[in-house]
Design a protein around this motif. Sequence first.
Motif, PDB file in Angstrom:
ATOM      1  N   HIS A  48       0.849  -1.189   0.000  1.00  0.00           N
ATOM      2  CA  HIS A  48       0.000   0.000   0.000  1.00  0.00           C
ATOM      3  C   HIS A  48       0.885   1.240   0.000  1.00  0.00           C
ATOM      4  O   HIS A  48       1.840   1.340   0.770  1.00  0.00           O
ATOM      5  N   ASP A  70      -4.121   1.815  -4.321  1.00  0.00           N
ATOM      6  CA  ASP A  70      -3.491   2.927  -3.603  1.00  0.00           C
ATOM      7  C   ASP A  70      -1.970   2.933  -3.755  1.00  0.00           C
ATOM      8  O   ASP A  70      -1.272   3.665  -3.054  1.00  0.00           O
ATOM      9  N   THR A  95      -6.505   7.011  -9.405  1.00  0.00           N
ATOM     10  CA  THR A  95      -5.071   6.881  -9.164  1.00  0.00           C
ATOM     11  C   THR A  95      -4.420   6.560 -10.499  1.00  0.00           C
ATOM     12  O   THR A  95      -4.608   5.463 -11.036  1.00  0.00           O
TER      13      THR A  95
END
Length: 250
Positions: A48, A70, A95
């Motif tokens: 992450h 993420d 993202t």
Amino acid sequence: MSDPSQQWKNFYRNEYADHWRQFASELSQQDYHVRYQSLCLAPLSGLHGQRVLEVGAGRGDLIERFTPADNFVTGCDLSWGNLLACQSRFAGRETPVELVHADAETLPFRDGTFDAVYSLSVLFYCPSVSRAVDEMFRVTRPGGLVVFDMLNALHVTSLTNHIWRRLRRWMGRDLGLTSLSSPAELHRAISRHADDYHLYGNYLVLPAGLPVLKEAGNLCRYVPSLAYAMREGAGAWLGHKLLAHARKRG
């Protein structure tokens, strides 16, 4: 005289995308193959906020399915057509995914750029597998994760398909060429960069697809215990696919 390795790569650079579009669609519908991918990329699930590189991103299937959103993801591919498909797929994603045209044997990134680098069903399309492995480790930070798979030179499926591709090229019906590696060769390539690593064999013993027969010759899908065995040691020598999970030496 032209460079044979560049002739090899030109097929994947300019012609492979249409072939891969159809093949990737077929594979995505096969539960046993998706499960294999999931097992290979399980270490990514714990990442992450990390910098992650996929070498040979194709049409973006693995980024979409297995890379936590993420992370800061970069995908590279030698195929122009695959990169265009990937761009379309991730356009407007919250993202962003950075996409780069790149040769796996000469990655255009600085040493230690990424926290994790992975590549599935890609390195066996490289003329020099060892050079591609060196590059994956080079762009990974010390202690970072490297994941890739290769075709086992000792397995009936790898060997027969390798020969079939060469015959097809000789007959003027190019499918691209492949490289093969033995477990011993991969151990040597990985141990140059890592002490903490595992080399597994999947799709053990039985054919996992054969020339002409294609999926009809894939007997491993009927015996899940062989397809998903993830055997180390002597068991890895029996596998069609050899899978490496490694931590770069600090």
